[in-house]
Design a protein around this motif. Structure first.
Motif, PDB file in Angstrom:
ATOM      1  N   ALA A  15      -0.392  -2.378   3.487  1.00 40.97           N
ATOM      2  CA  ALA A  15       0.566  -3.097   2.933  1.00 40.97           C
ATOM      3  C   ALA A  15       0.542  -5.254   3.001  1.00 40.97           C
ATOM      4  CB  ALA A  15       1.475  -3.531   4.813  1.00 40.97           C
ATOM      5  N   GLY A  16      -0.944  -5.145   3.560  1.00 43.99           N
ATOM      6  CA  GLY A  16      -1.209  -6.257   3.603  1.00 43.99           C
ATOM      7  C   GLY A  16      -1.743  -6.476   2.193  1.00 43.99           C
TER       8      GLY A  16
ATOM      9  N   ARG B 268       1.147   4.599   0.293  1.00 41.14           N
ATOM     10  CA  ARG B 268       0.389   4.108   2.161  1.00 41.14           C
ATOM     11  C   ARG B 268       1.076   3.701   2.554  1.00 41.14           C
ATOM     12  NH1 ARG B 268      -5.463   2.751   0.902  1.00 41.14           N
ATOM     13  NH2 ARG B 268      -5.320   1.903   3.593  1.00 41.14           N
ATOM     14  N   LEU B 269       1.498   2.738   2.118  1.00 36.22           N
ATOM     15  CA  LEU B 269       2.599   1.545   2.173  1.00 36.22           C
ATOM     16  C   LEU B 269       4.055   2.156   2.983  1.00 36.22           C
ATOM     17  CD1 LEU B 269       3.518  -1.693   2.777  1.00 36.22           C
ATOM     18  CD2 LEU B 269       5.668  -0.467   0.678  1.00 36.22           C
ATOM     19  N   LEU B 270       4.350   2.956   2.265  1.00 31.18           N
ATOM     20  CA  LEU B 270       5.467   3.912   2.630  1.00 31.18           C
ATOM     21  C   LEU B 270       5.463   4.789   4.304  1.00 31.18           C
ATOM     22  CD1 LEU B 270       7.178   4.262  -0.800  1.00 31.18           C
ATOM     23  CD2 LEU B 270       7.930   2.688   0.215  1.00 31.18           C
ATOM     24  N   ARG B 271       4.183   4.959   4.587  1.00 31.03           N
ATOM     25  CA  ARG B 271       3.971   6.290   4.987  1.00 31.03           C
ATOM     26  C   ARG B 271       3.392   4.797   6.522  1.00 31.03           C
ATOM     27  NH1 ARG B 271       0.524   8.732   1.402  1.00 31.03           N
ATOM     28  NH2 ARG B 271      -1.366   7.768   2.901  1.00 31.03           N
TER      29      ARG B 271
ATOM     30  N   VAL C 236      -2.027   1.040  -7.096  1.00 27.88           N
ATOM     31  CA  VAL C 236      -0.989  -0.265  -6.876  1.00 27.88           C
ATOM     32  C   VAL C 236       0.137   1.521  -6.727  1.00 27.88           C
ATOM     33  CG1 VAL C 236       0.829  -0.693  -7.800  1.00 27.88           C
ATOM     34  CG2 VAL C 236      -0.841  -1.907  -7.983  1.00 27.88           C
ATOM     35  N   ALA C 237      -0.048   2.300  -7.826  1.00 29.59           N
ATOM     36  CA  ALA C 237       0.579   3.575  -6.615  1.00 29.59           C
ATOM     37  C   ALA C 237      -0.277   4.355  -5.342  1.00 29.59           C
ATOM     38  CB  ALA C 237       0.657   4.361  -8.331  1.00 29.59           C
ATOM     39  N   THR C 238      -0.855   4.878  -5.772  1.00 31.47           N
ATOM     40  CA  THR C 238      -1.823   4.654  -4.325  1.00 31.47           C
ATOM     41  C   THR C 238      -1.436   3.859  -2.781  1.00 31.47           C
ATOM     42  OG1 THR C 238      -3.541   5.684  -6.239  1.00 31.47           O
ATOM     43  CG2 THR C 238      -3.899   5.561  -2.939  1.00 31.47           C
TER      44      THR C 238
ATOM     45  N   ASP D  99      -3.271  11.353 -10.969  1.00 25.05           N
ATOM     46  CA  ASP D  99      -3.470  11.544 -12.669  1.00 25.05           C
ATOM     47  C   ASP D  99      -3.922   9.647 -13.134  1.00 25.05           C
ATOM     48  OD1 ASP D  99      -0.310  12.426 -13.538  1.00 25.05           O
ATOM     49  OD2 ASP D  99      -0.676  11.053 -11.638  1.00 25.05           O
ATOM     50  N   ASN D 100      -3.040   8.675 -12.079  1.00 22.32           N
ATOM     51  CA  ASN D 100      -3.084   7.392 -12.893  1.00 22.32           C
ATOM     52  C   ASN D 100      -3.982   7.295 -12.608  1.00 22.32           C
ATOM     53  OD1 ASN D 100      -0.275   7.349 -12.570  1.00 22.32           O
ATOM     54  ND2 ASN D 100      -0.507   7.636 -10.327  1.00 22.32           N
ATOM     55  N   SER D 101      -4.436   6.063 -13.501  1.00 19.16           N
ATOM     56  CA  SER D 101      -6.301   4.779 -13.155  1.00 19.16           C
ATOM     57  C   SER D 101      -6.124   3.704 -13.146  1.00 19.16           C
ATOM     58  CB  SER D 101      -7.025   5.318 -14.901  1.00 19.16           C
ATOM     59  OG  SER D 101      -6.049   5.342 -15.854  1.00 19.16           O
TER      60      SER D 101
END
Ligand SMILES: Nc1nc2c(ncn2[C@@H]2O[C@H](COP(=O)(O)OP(=O)(O)OP(=O)(O)O)[C@@H](O)[C@H]2O)c(=O)[nH]1
Ligand SMILES: [Mg+2]
Lengths: 138, 325
Positions: free
Chosen positions: B25-26, B16-19, B10-12, B2-4
């Protein structure tokens, strides 16, 4: 100033041991305000693409003389696709026949500089084709 | 999602970074380097997942062999199946803001190892300073699951001291034959060195350098409860770096058992907070006032000795009621 945020990875692929050319280009890009990550000689496509992803560069500049361009460039492009990194531009330099230049461009290599190209040409190309799109893409 | 826009991007990326996603990360490291506004959003998501990694700083004069030592350390750590993040900071940017970052060259054998993530960082345009950028990068690598983070920084100038000051263990790499050089850099390194490495121990001057460092340590009037060990390495020949890692682990144990690790990390967080606050204060309070024509005029007046600098400051940042507190 905007170029200060543009990062370019420069690598030398293949077995031959000369990196004078790629170093000259690296210095010219630095002097033009780009941040160059230089990875040295004898790089494999896996090393190049993984480094490019970690460094989050806007472009990869690959120098090669070995004649393996028709395998190395496509391999780099497909590894970039695997890593969700097709927005990283790939350009190259080396003694590459015209026909191959056309095929490589059709595959997605952004530009090929053959031995006649000057560093000024290369810097100017990076400035217009990598610099501006990279900044607006952020 | 729901973010845009930027927030959504950044949220996406953060998820992904946390996974452990390397592409994310880059990208996020670039985002924190470039854009002060998103840093807050990133940190809010990432910070709770940090504090797991152990950070080792390596500093020393140009060409001492820091990157080669880091490359060897990566090998040692990978043999223990530890995941390794590297931040290679090169504060030199001769002019035009451009830079050639070459520390990676020595580490390329690890480039395609999924347990290793190496990031080079130049000097340009970090709003909060290079040390903060390096520190935040280390946090992101921590959040993505790296066990050990190695931070390389050349030299022992002020900003480099700050960079390695953010480490849990600081390793100072000295090449042989510095002669009086060891003396010259002593002021800065005595406080920060937890471990000394005399690299290029294949060089005939190496023993002399070890003796010089030992002498300096002896001159330290208040012997601390951790006396920095001196490790000899020949990083180009795989010698001594296993021993270096054992010494770093001993230091880690000492820090943990003495409670010093918690104190260090607390001090680090405090410095970070003060640093961020200073940047914001300057941006919000000072910079707008310095950009005015009135300020220009006052500088002229001060230069002509019509008013003194303190009067200018009083007009720009009046001594407020806060002063008495
Ligand atoms: N003889 C010898 N040479 C070494 C040793 N370790 C590193 N070198 C060489 O020293 C040179 C510099 O090594 P680097 O690892 O790049 O040094 P650095 O401290 O990271 O350099 P900067 O990041 O540029 O400050 C290289 O040519 C290495 O091969 C060693 O133990 N013995
Ligand atoms: Mg180095």
């Amino acid at each position: 100033m905007t170029e200060g945020r543009v990062r370019v990875l420069m690598a030398k692929a293949g077995l031959d041991g000369h990196d004078r050319g790629v170093k000259v280009v690296a210095r010219a890009l630095r002097d033009a305000g780009f941040e160059v990550i230089y990875t040295g000689l004898h790089q494999t496509p896996e090393q190049v693409v993984n480094a490019a992803v970690q460094e989050d560069v806007d472009a990869i500049g690959l120098s090669l003389l070995s004649g393996a361009h028709m395998t190395l460039f496509p391999r780099i492009l497909s590894l970039l696709a695997e890593q969700d990194a097709t927005d990283i531009r790939v350009f190259g330099g080396g003694t590459i026949p015209d026909d191959d230049v056309q095929s490589l461009k059709a595959l997605g290599v952004a530009e090929i500089f053959t031995p006649g190209a000057s560093t000024v040409d290369i810097v100017e190309w990076v400035r217009t084709h990598v610099g501006e799109s990279a900044v607006s893409g952020r | 999602m729901d973010n845009s826009g930027i927030d959504g991007r950044v949220a996406t990326l953060t998820e992904r970074l946390l996974r452990g996603d390397r592409r994310a990360a880059g990208r996020l490291i670039s985002t924190i380097e470039d854009d002060s506004a998103s840093v807050e959003q990133i940190m809010r998501a990432v910070y709770p997942h940090t504090g797991q990694a152990y950070v080792v700083g390596l500093t020393g004069p140009p060409g001492a062999g820091k990157s080669t030592v880091v490359d060897e350390l990566i090998r040692v750590l990978r043999e223990s199946e530890l995941r390794v993040g590297v931040v290679a900071v090169d504060p030199n940017s001769p002019f035009t803001g451009g830079a050639i970052l070459g520390d990676r060259i020595r580490m390329m054998r690890h480039a395609a190892d999924p347990g290793v993530f190496i990031r080079s960082m130049g000097a340009r345009g970090h709003l909060g300073g290079l040390a903060v950028a390096a520190f935040n990068t280390a946090l992101l690598l921590d959040a993505m699951g790296m066990d050990i983070i190695l931070v390389e920084s050349v030299g022992v100038g002020q900003s480099e001291l700050e960079i390695t000051g953010a480490a849990d263990t600081t390793v100072v790499v000295i090449p042989p034959g510095m002669g009086d050089g060891v003396q010259a850099i002593k002021a800065g390194i005595m406080e920060i060195a937890d471990v000394f490495v005399v690299n290029k121990a294949d060089h005939p001057q190496a023993e002399r350098t070890v003796a010089d460092i030992r002498e300096l340590l002896r001159m330290d009037p208040s012997p601390p409860d951790w006396l920095p060990p001196i490790v000899r390495t020949v990083a180009t020949q795989n010698q001594g770096v296993d021993e270096l890692w054992r010494v770093v682990q001993r230091h880690r144990q000492y820090l943990e058992q003495s409670g010093e690790l918690r104190r260090r990390r607390k001090r680090r967080v405090e410095r970070e907070i003060v640093g961020i606050a200073e940047v914001r204060l300057r941006a919000q309070v000072l910079n707008p006032k310095l950009a005015t024509t009135e300020f220009e005029t006052m500088i002229d007046q001060a230069a002509e000795r019509k008013i003194d600098p303190y009067q200018v400051v009083e007009r720009v940042v009046p001594r407020s009621s806060d002063a008495g507190r």
